[in-house]
Motif scaffolding. Structure first.
Motif, PDB file in Angstrom:
ATOM      1  N   UNK A 112       0.834  -1.205   0.000  1.00  0.00           N
ATOM      2  CA  UNK A 112       0.000   0.000   0.000  1.00  0.00           C
ATOM      3  C   UNK A 112       0.871   1.258   0.000  1.00  0.00           C
ATOM      4  N   UNK A 113       1.942   1.235   0.790  1.00  0.00           N
ATOM      5  CA  UNK A 113       2.839   2.397   0.834  1.00  0.00           C
ATOM      6  C   UNK A 113       3.527   2.612  -0.514  1.00  0.00           C
ATOM      7  N   UNK A 114       3.930   1.509  -1.160  1.00  0.00           N
ATOM      8  CA  UNK A 114       4.592   1.635  -2.466  1.00  0.00           C
ATOM      9  C   UNK A 114       3.636   2.178  -3.521  1.00  0.00           C
ATOM     10  N   UNK A 115       2.404   1.681  -3.533  1.00  0.00           N
ATOM     11  CA  UNK A 115       1.417   2.164  -4.509  1.00  0.00           C
ATOM     12  C   UNK A 115       1.141   3.648  -4.311  1.00  0.00           C
ATOM     13  N   UNK A 116       1.033   4.048  -3.063  1.00  0.00           N
ATOM     14  CA  UNK A 116       0.801   5.467  -2.781  1.00  0.00           C
ATOM     15  C   UNK A 116       1.990   6.311  -3.213  1.00  0.00           C
TER      16      UNK A 116
END
Length: 272
Positions: free
Chosen positions: A42-46
């Motif tokens: 989720x952090x990478x996608x954001x």
């Protein structure tokens, strides 16, 4: 007896607890890893979305700055210096640069830029088709090549099939095959893929051509609309059809401005 049962229950509970601890020690890292993967993903996608948004904003700002130039050549030079973050951004830049070149009366250069941009890998079909269609409208290729390109663009389900059909109809009329051109225009009138404006333009061309008018290329810088003789069934609202009052119905000319379909092309691009 009661003491024996209590003792057995305590032993069984202790055995189950030991087994649970053993399972946790052996497999407990899996759910922890899953949680870490979900949070990290989720952090990478954001982060990736933020990067793409920042690139898009920088690209848009660079385009706006480039288009603020004083003359056409300065704007073209500034657009060519803009850094392209993706293939789709590259073809958008090519469309803008080609538009500036066309405004500077260098329609051949504009078409060359569009065809080169359409050959770039990784570009969505709607952008490729738009670039090829505008290239044929600005500076048509030799007849055989142009017909092959437009027929591919007019395939069922293509993003700009109706506009490509219109260009094919005009090509056939110019080549002297009036019946084939009229058939294509009538098909456009009935096509669900054609916009209301395109259907109206096709109807006006049908009326003009059936009255005996002849297609000619209108000057790109101006497209005067003159009143047609009373015996010609030409409507005053036709944006792409003009009739000369100095000629009779048999010799009337119908200039079709090269840029007449540009507005429909841009509208279709927004709808797709």
């Amino acid at each position: 007896m009661a003491n024996t049962d209590s003792f057995i229950d305590e032993v069984s509970e202790e055995v189950r607890r030991d087994r649970l601890y053993a399972l946790m020690r052996r497999w407990g890292w899996i759910p922890i890893l899953v949680v870490i993967a979900i949070v990290g993903g989720a952090a990478y996608i954001e982060w990736q979305s933020a990067q793409q948004r920042a690139q898009a904003e920088a690209f848009g700002d660079a385009l706006l700055q480039a288009l603020d130039g004083d003359d056409t050549e300065a704007r073209i030079a500034a657009l060519e210096a803009v850094e392209v973050p993706s293939a789709e951004a590259g073809i958008i830049l090519a469309l803008l640069t080609a538009g500036e070149a066309a405004n500077g009366e260098d329609r051949a250069d504009a078409a060359t830029r569009l065809r080169a941009a359409a050959d770039a890998p990784g570009v969505a079909r709607r952008y490729v088709d738009l670039a090829l269609l505008k290239a044929e409208m600005l500076d048509p290729a030799p007849e055989a090549e142009a017909r092959a390109t437009l027929e591919a663009l007019a395939a069922p389900g293509a993003p700009y099939s109706a506009l490509a059909e219109e260009q094919l109809a005009l090509m056939e009329v110019r080549a002297g095959d009036l019946d084939a051109g009229l058939d294509r225009l009538r098909a456009i009138e009935r096509s669900a893929a054609a916009t209301a404006g395109l259907q109206q333009r096709a109807g006006q061309l049908i009326v003009a051509l059936e009255s005996g008018a002849i297609l000619v290329d209108a000057p790109a810088e101006e497209a005067p609309v003159e009143e047609a003789p009373a015996d010609e069934a030409l409507t005053e609202e036709a944006p792409a059809v003009e009739a000369s009052a100095e000629e009779n119905a048999e010799g009337a000319t119908v200039p079709v401005e090269d840029g007449a379909a540009d507005a429909s092309t841009e509208g279709a691009a927004e709808e797709n």
